[in-house]
Design a protein around this motif. Sequence first.
Motif, short mmCIF file in Angstrom:
data_model
loop_
_atom_site.label_atom_id
_atom_site.label_comp_id
_atom_site.label_asym_id
_atom_site.label_seq_id
_atom_site.Cartn_x
_atom_site.Cartn_y
_atom_site.Cartn_z
N PRO A 212 0.86 -1.19 0.00
CA PRO A 212 0.00 0.00 0.00
C PRO A 212 0.89 1.24 0.00
CG PRO A 212 0.13 -0.91 2.22
CD PRO A 212 0.99 -1.78 1.34
N TRP A 213 1.36 1.65 -1.18
CA TRP A 213 2.41 2.66 -1.27
C TRP A 213 2.02 3.97 -0.61
CZ3 TRP A 213 7.12 1.42 -1.75
CH2 TRP A 213 7.54 0.40 -2.58
N GLY A 214 0.79 4.40 -0.76
CA GLY A 214 0.38 5.67 -0.16
C GLY A 214 0.47 5.66 1.35
N ASP A 215 0.23 4.52 1.94
CA ASP A 215 0.31 4.36 3.39
C ASP A 215 1.76 4.33 3.85
OD1 ASP A 215 -1.82 4.15 5.33
OD2 ASP A 215 -0.90 2.28 5.97
N GLN A 216 2.63 3.74 3.04
CA GLN A 216 4.02 3.54 3.44
C GLN A 216 4.90 4.75 3.15
OE1 GLN A 216 5.43 -0.22 1.86
NE2 GLN A 216 4.15 -1.38 3.26
N TRP B 61 5.85 10.65 8.55
CA TRP B 61 6.84 9.97 7.71
C TRP B 61 8.19 10.69 7.77
CZ3 TRP B 61 9.45 11.64 3.27
CH2 TRP B 61 10.15 10.64 2.57
N LEU B 62 8.18 12.02 7.69
CA LEU B 62 9.43 12.77 7.74
C LEU B 62 10.13 12.58 9.08
CD1 LEU B 62 8.34 16.09 5.98
CD2 LEU B 62 10.12 14.50 5.20
N ALA B 63 9.36 12.60 10.17
CA ALA B 63 9.95 12.38 11.50
C ALA B 63 10.53 10.97 11.61
CB ALA B 63 8.90 12.61 12.58
N HIS B 64 9.79 9.99 11.06
CA HIS B 64 10.27 8.60 11.08
C HIS B 64 11.54 8.46 10.25
CE1 HIS B 64 10.05 4.21 11.07
NE2 HIS B 64 10.14 4.24 9.76
N LEU B 65 11.57 9.09 9.08
CA LEU B 65 12.76 9.02 8.22
C LEU B 65 13.97 9.64 8.91
CD1 LEU B 65 14.02 8.42 5.42
CD2 LEU B 65 13.23 10.68 4.69
N ALA B 66 13.77 10.78 9.54
CA ALA B 66 14.88 11.44 10.22
C ALA B 66 15.40 10.62 11.40
CB ALA B 66 14.43 12.82 10.70
N ARG B 67 14.47 9.95 12.08
CA ARG B 67 14.85 9.19 13.27
C ARG B 67 15.48 7.85 12.94
NH1 ARG B 67 10.27 9.10 15.07
NH2 ARG B 67 9.63 6.93 14.70
N THR B 68 14.97 7.16 11.90
CA THR B 68 15.39 5.77 11.65
C THR B 68 16.13 5.58 10.33
OG1 THR B 68 13.33 5.18 10.51
CG2 THR B 68 13.34 5.00 12.92
N ARG B 69 16.09 6.59 9.43
CA ARG B 69 16.64 6.46 8.06
C ARG B 69 15.91 5.37 7.26
NH1 ARG B 69 18.31 10.47 9.86
NH2 ARG B 69 20.41 11.32 9.78
N ALA B 70 14.70 5.05 7.68
CA ALA B 70 13.89 4.05 6.97
C ALA B 70 12.81 4.76 6.17
CB ALA B 70 13.26 3.07 7.96
N TRP B 71 12.66 4.38 4.88
CA TRP B 71 11.73 5.05 3.99
C TRP B 71 10.28 4.63 4.20
CZ3 TRP B 71 13.06 8.98 0.71
CH2 TRP B 71 14.42 9.18 0.51
N VAL B 72 10.06 3.45 4.76
CA VAL B 72 8.70 2.93 4.91
C VAL B 72 8.15 3.31 6.27
CG1 VAL B 72 7.31 0.84 5.09
CG2 VAL B 72 9.02 1.04 3.29
N LEU B 73 7.01 3.98 6.26
CA LEU B 73 6.34 4.37 7.51
C LEU B 73 5.51 3.22 8.03
CD1 LEU B 73 5.56 6.69 9.53
CD2 LEU B 73 3.59 7.10 8.03
N PRO B 74 5.75 2.75 9.26
CA PRO B 74 4.91 1.69 9.80
C PRO B 74 3.47 2.17 9.93
CG PRO B 74 6.89 2.00 11.13
CD PRO B 74 6.80 3.17 10.20
N PRO B 75 2.50 1.27 9.74
CA PRO B 75 1.09 1.66 9.90
C PRO B 75 0.75 1.91 11.34
CG PRO B 75 1.27 -0.71 9.56
CD PRO B 75 2.66 -0.15 9.40
N ALA B 76 -0.43 2.46 11.55
CA ALA B 76 -0.95 2.62 12.92
C ALA B 76 -1.04 1.23 13.55
CB ALA B 76 -2.31 3.28 12.86
N PRO B 77 -1.09 1.15 14.88
CA PRO B 77 -1.15 -0.15 15.55
C PRO B 77 -2.16 -1.09 14.91
CG PRO B 77 -0.98 1.58 17.16
CD PRO B 77 -1.12 2.26 15.84
N LEU B 78 -1.73 -2.33 14.67
CA LEU B 78 -2.57 -3.29 13.99
C LEU B 78 -3.42 -4.07 14.99
CD1 LEU B 78 0.11 -4.68 11.53
CD2 LEU B 78 -1.77 -3.15 10.96
N ALA B 79 -4.65 -4.36 14.58
CA ALA B 79 -5.54 -5.15 15.44
C ALA B 79 -5.30 -6.62 15.23
CB ALA B 79 -6.97 -4.79 15.14
#
Length: 412
Positions: free
Chosen positions: A116-120, A394-412
């Motif tokens: 799901p590219w838009g989510d990631q 996503w920008l905060a996650h990229l800056a913190r982890t250098r990972a391009w994929v944003l994890p989704p919200a907590p999964l059920a």
Amino acid sequence: MKVLFAFENPLPSNEADAEVFTTTARYLARHVQQSWLHLPLAAGTAAEPAARIAGMPVVRAWAPVRPAALRHLLCGLTLIFRREFRRADIIYTRNLWVAWMSVLARRRVVFDHYRPWGDQIPPLQFWIHRLHCHPRFLLNICHSDYTRRKYLDLGVPAAKLHCVRNGFEPARLQAPVAPETAKRQIGVRPDQATVVYTGRLNHKKGLDLVLQAARILPDILFILVGSTGPGPIESMAAGRRNIRIVAFRPDATLAQYIFAADILLIPPSHKPLATFGSTVLPLKLFLYMASGRPIVGGDTPDVREVLTHRCNAWLCRPDCVASLVGGIRAVIGDRALASRIAAQAGLDSRDLTWDARARRIAELIAANAAAQPRRHGQWSARHSRTWLRQSGRWLAHLARTRAWVLPPAPLA
């Protein structure tokens, strides 16, 4: 109908994305008038091996194999100048950039991908929405309903989104072998209880959980098939008597290990989906279902689309060692349960072959190609707010982890 399949990675390849794309292309080619495969090849590499894999002529991309970013860029930029591109009625691709270039060059596109590219990668959401709503963008073939729903949340019209899951090749399991016989063939005692995992051996697959379970279950042999050399998982397993690391096996010999399993394991972890985004409905699941062996997996949103607890698998609480250990003990200790869930999985797998997948996709393409092209779908103020909020995350996650994929919200 003439179809140009555009793949952006070299062949041959052991990667799952190559297997999915080339196998789908090979079966789908049976339903069209003519087909070609466009892909990059290293200098001096013959096209014949890739042509045999895909079962169609290969069009060599005007792109270098390395670096990967330049390869992807040029595969899209130069594709539109090829004669086969102009002859094709449909461009079939798993690459959004290739899809965009093809639409701009006035070709109809079918997109086939599991992510799901838009989510990631949220900054792409508005562009992805525009691409999907273009009249020449016919279909997005999602590999799971999980991914399909993510595109629906972007405002992509439901008529363009279809969940058509991956499949398996029945020929890979043509000669079933009794577990005791298969165990002897791989050098395991016939009475030894076994848990078998096949696939990549890396930190993205939740295998650390499996190694913890192995420590608690010393009488069960855990066989992890798919090593490509020394790595973190191999190091963690070193010296453990009830863990056997096996090198990557081709299709011809992988079945031996599958048939030697008392349990086939899909590591019950959210990591592949939630942390890395690299796996949605693992490809091995479909082969496992057809094998006649019981499956233990995780109760995750993607896996739940296909597997049901105590019906065709035993599903454990994700990322819980105690739940995994309990599941393994339950299936190993109850032969009736193991036989029942394995038999049901086999029945459920009958419509999950590559051939069935290609037939369904061919039907969808024919129906959508015949329909009157129209632009539809709306980007609302709500979508803009979500776009900005998730892009910030996503920008905060990229800056913190250098990972391009944003994890989704907590999964059920």
